[in-house]
Design an enzyme around this catalytic site. Structure first.
Site, PDB file in Angstrom:
ATOM      1  N   THR A 265       0.849  -1.191   0.000  1.00  0.00           N
ATOM      2  CA  THR A 265       0.000   0.000   0.000  1.00  0.00           C
ATOM      3  C   THR A 265       0.890   1.248   0.000  1.00  0.00           C
ATOM      4  O   THR A 265       0.577   2.237  -0.654  1.00  0.00           O
ATOM      5  CB  THR A 265      -0.943  -0.025   1.218  1.00  0.00           C
ATOM      6  N   ARG A 548      -5.952  -4.045 -17.887  1.00  0.00           N
ATOM      7  CA  ARG A 548      -4.514  -4.241 -17.741  1.00  0.00           C
ATOM      8  C   ARG A 548      -4.025  -5.488 -18.472  1.00  0.00           C
ATOM      9  O   ARG A 548      -2.955  -5.471 -19.076  1.00  0.00           O
ATOM     10  CB  ARG A 548      -4.151  -4.315 -16.261  1.00  0.00           C
TER      11      ARG A 548
HETATM   12  P1  ADP Z   1      -2.861  -4.926   1.776  1.00  0.00           P
HETATM   13  O1  ADP Z   1      -2.897  -3.959   0.634  1.00  0.00           O
HETATM   14  O2  ADP Z   1      -3.758  -6.068   1.596  1.00  0.00           O
HETATM   15  O3  ADP Z   1      -2.959  -4.242   3.097  1.00  0.00           O
HETATM   16  P2  ADP Z   1      -0.001  -4.825   1.843  1.00  0.00           P
HETATM   17  O4  ADP Z   1       0.943  -5.462   0.923  1.00  0.00           O
HETATM   18  O5  ADP Z   1      -0.144  -3.346   1.780  1.00  0.00           O
HETATM   19  O6  ADP Z   1      -1.391  -5.572   1.697  1.00  0.00           O
HETATM   20  O7  ADP Z   1       0.413  -5.177   3.339  1.00  0.00           O
HETATM   21  C1  ADP Z   1       0.581  -6.483   3.797  1.00  0.00           C
HETATM   22  C2  ADP Z   1       1.638  -6.460   4.875  1.00  0.00           C
HETATM   23  O8  ADP Z   1       1.662  -7.714   5.548  1.00  0.00           O
HETATM   24  C3  ADP Z   1       3.027  -6.233   4.349  1.00  0.00           C
HETATM   25  O9  ADP Z   1       3.627  -5.149   5.026  1.00  0.00           O
HETATM   26  C4  ADP Z   1       3.730  -7.548   4.619  1.00  0.00           C
HETATM   27  O10 ADP Z   1       5.116  -7.403   4.863  1.00  0.00           O
HETATM   28  C5  ADP Z   1       3.014  -8.036   5.842  1.00  0.00           C
HETATM   29  N1  ADP Z   1       3.144  -9.487   6.062  1.00  0.00           N
HETATM   30  C6  ADP Z   1       3.101 -10.460   5.129  1.00  0.00           C
HETATM   31  N2  ADP Z   1       3.282 -11.672   5.694  1.00  0.00           N
HETATM   32  C7  ADP Z   1       3.444 -11.465   7.018  1.00  0.00           C
HETATM   33  C8  ADP Z   1       3.697 -12.302   8.122  1.00  0.00           C
HETATM   34  N3  ADP Z   1       3.830 -13.626   7.981  1.00  0.00           N
HETATM   35  N4  ADP Z   1       3.819 -11.743   9.348  1.00  0.00           N
HETATM   36  C9  ADP Z   1       3.726 -10.405   9.507  1.00  0.00           C
HETATM   37  N5  ADP Z   1       3.507  -9.550   8.485  1.00  0.00           N
HETATM   38  C10 ADP Z   1       3.357 -10.058   7.263  1.00  0.00           C
END
Ligand code: ADP
Length: 719
Positions: A265, A548
């Site tokens: 995001t 896209r």
């Molecule tokens: P969304 O747009 O769905 O909110 P994002 O990519 O913006 O998704 O955010 C997802 C977040 O979750 C990222 O910062 C990522 O690093 C974090 N994340 C992914 N896997 C894990 C995990 N196993 N434990 C903690 N955080 C995680």
């Protein structure tokens, strides 16, 4: 100074072993440590082999391939760096220098203190959004202070990396500091610039390679209790956290595996779709746009839910026609129908309706938290309708910063560097998460009201994305941050969760060739209203307002599988939506600028006559509001006022449409269609909303909307 060095070399040469000796040195590269095996004989480098590295294929790997051979050929460490891979090249050279120094020192690490000419030295290297300028102050033997004036990097990402690295370099007097994951480009630029400044001060970089001491993890499992545990600090996780702590004191913990918060995001161009009649009032309703609505409400419905959605749009559209309005038609129903149709009718209409009906409320809520919503509404790439809002702040900062501010104010505990590993289930209910920190420490976060998975997508999980879609080969670049590895899907599947649409992964058509990032565009907004795309022959090849996937397929057929955005100066401001300075982008060759189209064409190597003809033809189409060749519907300004700009663009893996199956309350469902108690999911980790193809601008809107819904459901709050 010079004398001292000469003497030191002479002494070292005297103790250098006569036989060949082999050393293994580890130096920080672009993405992590580069381990280099070096054989030195009588002070001459005889063999160099890179044993381990994590450098980017196609970029850093070029240096890994070329530099060892070049060093051996030259017999010394200093050779020309590979263009575009200077950080990796320098890492190998530094490792070799360090081995040579060791060899001279009788095989022991050179313990000599670095010597500098005291003063402040300036250097710069290009980061993600602009120059990373450093001012390094040194005394005789120490780096005393590092400043980074006018830093343009995204504050919560690159800015945070610079802070961390500055403190490590100053504390440990080493340049062998690990890049901050999630901000590797900024980290590499910063390290390079500091290294250059240190060199100007007469410093020997091989003496600045002591690794930062590693911390040890404590034994046992640390436990912590909360009212709600959220995994992931992107748009969905933070929206959930803020909602969960609004107007009530609750202990909410967000765990984030990366050192930086914000997920993808934070990296997005912050396009946010919502039907918004007040802001859309200025936009005209043309005949082609009317045709699009009529077509969508007249086709054969795919199922009963589709038929009902079409009927709802029809009712709204007829009322709109009756009103005599000349403004663009829009409403949540039409947004929902376009989302469903744009995703090839494989999305789940109840989820889509929930999304489209809540999204304007989410936008207002975000604005209330301080998100600077611009009044101009346009059509983002692949958005299909002019309902894309943008924010007056760089990239996803506009969303993440206000959410973080509110979360912090409301007492949310955000723990970075904490990776959720598995869900804790008791008596058939999810009651917490097991996690590990960056040094292997174990944790259990127990939650009274269940767990919200907001872990984002899996664009960076090469195995999962290829299993989902075999065309997504591992060599393909992605716009995503490295933490987008589908962890939430893995954890929830282990306890029986169902998924949907896992075979649908979106490739973004217009990213930076090579790196795959979204940055580098030569216009303020992400809308394509005033932009055309041409191939290397200077010819258009697709309607720019296409979906896209259609756009990507068309680009892949062009020479070099790339294209150029072409626009004029009317939509250019000093900076673009990533806070990149337009003139700097021109200087470093990311974008091209010329006073005439013919000159621009020459700069990018396309036939000038073709580009001139293409633009002239397009300008006529703007007048006629009709594009007979490709069927573009979006026309605003002509491309006519120099200077003109060209930006090279190529596809990059962007968004995973599939994910956990949820109901409209964001509860995760199992394979039998039943709710898994205590487990909620929101954002890119879920599937079903975007079908086979997400519309541009529907992601930030979806993740924040369902983040709020998930928190409300988990806590039993009113909608
Ligand atoms: P969304 O747009 O769905 O909110 P994002 O990519 O913006 O998704 O955010 C997802 C977040 O979750 C990222 O910062 C990522 O690093 C974090 N994340 C992914 N896997 C894990 C995990 N196993 N434990 C903690 N955080 C995680």
């Amino acid at each position: 100074m010079k004398m001292k060095t000469l003497i030191a070399v002479a002494v070292a040469a005297a103790v250098a072993p006569a036989m060949a000796a082999t050393y293994t040195e580890s130096v920080a590269g672009h993405n992590g440590p580069v381990a280099v095996q070096v054989t030195v004989e009588k002070g001459v480098v005889k063999a160099v082999k890179v044993l381990k590295n994590q450098e980017t294929k196609g970029i850093g790997s070029k240096a890994i391939d070329a530099i060892p051979g070049a060093i051996v050929k030259a017999g010394k460490a200093d050779v020309a760096a590979v263009t575009g891979a200077t950080v990796t090249s320098n890492a190998i050279m530094t490792a070799v220098k360090s081995a040579v120094a060791k060899d001279k020192n009788g095989g022991k690490a050179a313990k000599a203190l670095p010597t500098y000419k005291p003063g402040t030295y300036k250097a710069k290297a290009y980061g993600s959004n602009g120059w990373v300028n450093v001012e390094v102050t040194v005394d005789e033997h120490r780096i005393k202070d590092i400043k980074t004036p006018e830093l343009r990097e995204t504050r919560l990402m690159g800015g945070m990396a610079v802070e961390r690295l500055t403190s490590e370099i100053e504390k440990y007097q080493t340049l062998n500091v690990d890049s901050v994951s999630g901000a590797t480009v900024t980290s590499a630029a910063f390290k390079k610039a500091v290294g250059d400044a240190v060199k100007q001060a007469g410093g020997d970089l091989s003496l600045l390679q002591t690794p930062v001491p590693k911390k040890r993890a404590p034994k046992g499992v640390k436990t912590e209790k909360a009212d709600l545990v959220i995994v992931g600090s992107g748009g969905a996780g933070l929206a959930a956290a803020v909602t969960a702590t609004e107007g009530a004191k609750r202990k909410v913990i967000v765990i984030e595996k990366m050192p930086v918060i914000g997920g993808n995001t934070l990296r997005c161009a912050s396009a946010f779709n919502a039907a918004d009649p007040a802001r859309q009032a200025k936009l005209p309703m043309t005949d082609t746009l009317k045709d699009a609505v009529v077509k969508a409400i007249s086709e054969k419905p795919a199922n009963a839910e589709h038929a009902k959605l079409m009927a709802d749009v029809k009712e709204k559209y007829e009322a709109y026609l009756k009103s005599g309005s000349k403004s663009l038609f829009d409403c949540p129903e039409w947004h929902a129908l376009q989302t469903y149709n744009g995703g090839d009718k494989v999305g789940k209409i109840p989820l889509i309706r929930t999304y489209a009906f809540h999204v304007k409320g989410t936008l207002d809520w975000l604005q209330g938290l301080g998100a600077p919503v611009r009044d101009r509404v346009s059509q983002g790439a692949g958005a299909l309708w002019q309902r894309t809002h943008q924010f007056d702040a760089p990239a996803g900062n506009a969303l993440i910063e206000p959410l973080l501010k509110a979360a912090t104010k409301q007492g949310v505990k955000i723990i970075t560097g904490m990776k959720a590993e598995s869900l804790i289930v008791k008596n058939g209910k999810v009651v917490g998460v097991r996690a590990t920190d960056t040094i292997g420490g174990k944790y259990a976060f127990n939650s009274k009201n269940g767990v919200i998975l907001a872990t984002g997508g899996y664009s960076q999980n090469k195995k999962m994305r290829q299993e989902s879609s075999p065309v997504l080969t591992p060599d393909m670049v992605s716009t995503n941050q490295p933490g987008a590895t589908g962890d939430g899907i893995v954890m929830a599947r282990r306890i029986g969760a169902d998924t949907t649409g896992m075979n649908y992964v979106q490739v973004y058509p217009l990213a930076t060739p090579g790196s795959g990032t979204l940055q580098g565009r030569a216009r303020k907004m992400s809308g394509l209203d005033d932009v055309i795309d041409v191939n290397k022959n200077g010819q258009r090849f697709v309607k720019e307002d296409a979906r896209r996937d259609v756009f990507v397929a068309a680009i892949k057929k062009q020479p070099g599988a790339m294209c150029y955005d072409i626009n004029d100066s009317q939509i250019v401001e000093k900076t673009n939506s990533f806070n990149e300075d337009m003139e700097t982008l021109v200087q470093i060759g990311r974008i091209y600028k010329a006073d005439t189209l013919a000159e621009l064409a020459k700069k990018i190597g396309v036939p000038p006559k073709n580009l001139e003809e293409t633009v002239a033809e397009y300008n006529k189409q703007v007048e006629a509001k009709n594009d007979p060749k490709f069927g573009r519907k979006l026309f605003d300004k002509k491309i006519e006022k120099g200077p003109f700009y060209a930006t090279p663009r190529a596809p990059s893996i962007h968004h995973t449409m599939g994910g956990l199956l949820i109901d409209t309350h964001a509860r995760v469902l199992n394979k039998q269609g039943k709710v898994i108690k205590g487990l909620y999911a929101a954002g890119e980790v879920t599937g079903g909303i975007h079908g086979s193809n997400r519309l541009g601008g529907n992601a930030t809107a979806d993740v924040t909307t369902f983040g709020r819904i998930a928190a409300k459901t988990a806590l039993g709050l009113k909608d």
